[in-house]
Design a protein around this motif. Structure first.
Motif, short mmCIF file in Angstrom:
data_model
loop_
_atom_site.label_atom_id
_atom_site.label_comp_id
_atom_site.label_asym_id
_atom_site.label_seq_id
_atom_site.Cartn_x
_atom_site.Cartn_y
_atom_site.Cartn_z
N VAL A 25 0.87 -1.23 0.15
CA VAL A 25 -0.03 -0.13 0.21
C VAL A 25 0.67 1.19 0.15
O VAL A 25 0.71 2.32 -0.80
N ALA A 26 2.17 1.22 0.95
CA ALA A 26 2.77 2.52 0.80
C ALA A 26 3.59 2.62 -0.49
O ALA A 26 3.74 3.85 -0.84
N SER A 27 3.85 1.38 -1.16
CA SER A 27 4.57 1.66 -2.49
C SER A 27 3.39 2.13 -3.53
O SER A 27 4.16 3.04 -4.05
N LEU A 28 2.30 1.82 -3.33
CA LEU A 28 1.40 2.30 -4.42
C LEU A 28 1.18 3.67 -4.30
O LEU A 28 1.13 4.55 -5.06
N GLY A 29 0.90 4.22 -2.97
CA GLY A 29 0.76 5.47 -2.69
C GLY A 29 1.86 6.33 -3.09
O GLY A 29 1.82 7.66 -3.64
N ALA A 30 3.14 5.69 -2.68
CA ALA A 30 4.30 6.58 -2.94
C ALA A 30 4.53 6.86 -4.46
O ALA A 30 5.09 7.93 -4.80
N ALA A 31 4.29 5.82 -5.47
CA ALA A 31 4.46 6.08 -6.77
C ALA A 31 3.45 6.92 -7.37
O ALA A 31 4.01 7.98 -8.09
N VAL A 67 10.30 1.68 -4.60
CA VAL A 67 9.57 2.98 -4.68
C VAL A 67 9.75 3.85 -3.54
O VAL A 67 9.90 5.08 -3.44
N LEU A 68 9.63 3.12 -2.29
CA LEU A 68 10.00 3.67 -0.81
C LEU A 68 11.22 4.58 -0.88
O LEU A 68 11.49 5.37 -0.20
N VAL A 69 12.09 3.55 -1.57
CA VAL A 69 13.70 4.26 -1.48
C VAL A 69 13.55 5.46 -2.24
O VAL A 69 14.10 6.51 -1.83
N ILE A 70 13.38 5.51 -3.71
CA ILE A 70 13.35 6.67 -4.27
C ILE A 70 12.38 7.88 -4.10
O ILE A 70 12.59 9.07 -4.36
N SER A 71 11.28 7.58 -3.13
CA SER A 71 10.81 8.68 -2.50
C SER A 71 11.67 9.54 -1.39
O SER A 71 11.04 10.51 -1.26
N GLY A 72 12.79 9.14 -1.29
CA GLY A 72 13.87 10.18 -0.59
C GLY A 72 13.97 11.41 -1.01
O GLY A 72 14.59 12.13 -0.69
N ALA A 81 22.56 11.53 -0.40
CA ALA A 81 23.70 10.49 -0.07
C ALA A 81 23.07 9.30 0.63
O ALA A 81 23.40 8.11 0.16
N VAL A 82 22.51 9.63 1.72
CA VAL A 82 21.83 8.42 2.33
C VAL A 82 21.06 7.70 1.85
O VAL A 82 20.92 6.24 1.72
N VAL A 83 20.11 8.35 1.10
CA VAL A 83 19.03 7.69 0.14
C VAL A 83 19.93 6.58 -0.88
O VAL A 83 19.52 5.73 -1.14
N ALA A 84 20.75 7.39 -1.53
CA ALA A 84 21.58 6.62 -2.69
C ALA A 84 22.09 5.49 -2.09
O ALA A 84 22.28 4.28 -2.72
N LEU A 85 22.83 5.42 -0.67
CA LEU A 85 23.30 4.40 -0.42
C LEU A 85 22.50 3.41 0.18
O LEU A 85 22.93 1.91 0.25
N THR A 86 21.36 3.54 0.47
CA THR A 86 20.29 2.68 0.96
C THR A 86 20.11 1.72 0.05
O THR A 86 19.94 0.36 0.06
N LYS A 87 19.83 1.82 -1.45
CA LYS A 87 19.75 1.14 -2.35
C LYS A 87 20.13 1.53 -3.74
O LYS A 87 19.38 1.99 -4.39
#
Length: 220
Positions: A25-31, A67-72, A81-87
């Motif tokens: 659900v979070a992924s759909l909303g984030a997209a 999707v949750l990661v790129i929502s950073g 940079a933290v978002v980038a290193l996460t995935k």
């Protein structure tokens, strides 16, 4: 990374299927929010193209968090940079989008987070890198037989993203810089492409993509 594990840890308290459902659900909303960020008036067709696309279906099937990661990108650039290193395979290009006046803050935030995690958990980076990576040679790796020849295309998109100050291009180049990418990894480039294209052209790409998926499933 430990900070990602900490964010997802509360889901571990819940029943497995409920936790999975919440991620979906979070992924759909984030997209949908990302599409709105990049094209506020997207109409009715484009959200459907995003939600029913191959990468989104893959994300829902396997409980992925791309999707949750790129929502950073909603965070201030000093956290990119933290978002980038996460995935990295979905967001490494965001490092190139950090505003120059934020470089020092970004470096300090990242360094502090890494130091704290190393002090708390030991050398998890070495432990992570020493793990076998069979997925690099797995059939679902899009770059299995292509690496590293797709990298120049990723570099071109990153350079173009820098010159245009366009985070969509930075995210689109990220999967091409990695030796591994699943279909879910392409959700950022797809949402960006949908925002760029007209509804008719995006629909044509959508249909051709699903055609490729069905062809591969029949012949693979």
């Amino acid at each position: 990374p430990p900070w990602l594990a900490a964010l997802l840890a509360p889901l571990g308290i819940l029943p497995f299927k409920l936790g999975w459902a919440l991620i979906c659900v979070a992924s759909l909303g984030a997209a949908l929010l990302l599409l709105h960020r990049w094209q506020p008036r997207a109409g009715m067709v484009k959200p459907i193209l995003v939600l029913l696309s191959p990468p989104m279906i893959y994300i829902l099937m396997h409980g992925q968090i791309d999707v949750l990661v790129i929502s950073g990108v909603w965070l201030p650039s000093q956290y990119w940079a933290v978002v980038a290193l996460t995935k990295p395979q979905v967001a490494i290009g965001l490092i190139a989008g950090i505003q120059r006046q934020q470089w020092l803050k970004a470096g300090l935030v990242t360094a502090i987070l890494l130091i704290v995690s190393l002090l708390a958990l030991g050398n998890w980076i070495e432990a992570f890198l020493s793990q076998p990576a069979p997925f690099v040679k797995a059939d679902h790796n899009l770059w299995r037989s292509l690496w590293p020849f797709q990298v120049p295309a990723g570099v071109a998109l990153i350079v173009l993203g820098i010159s245009r100050k366009d985070e969509r291009l930075l995210l689109s180049g990220s999967p091409l810089l990695s030796p591994y990418a699943a279909i879910s990894t392409l959700i950022g480039p797809w949402i960006g492409a949908v925002a760029y294209l007209s509804s008719q052209h995006a629909t044509l790409v959508f249909l051709s993509w699903w055609g490729a998926v069905f062809y591969r499933s029949l012949t693979g």
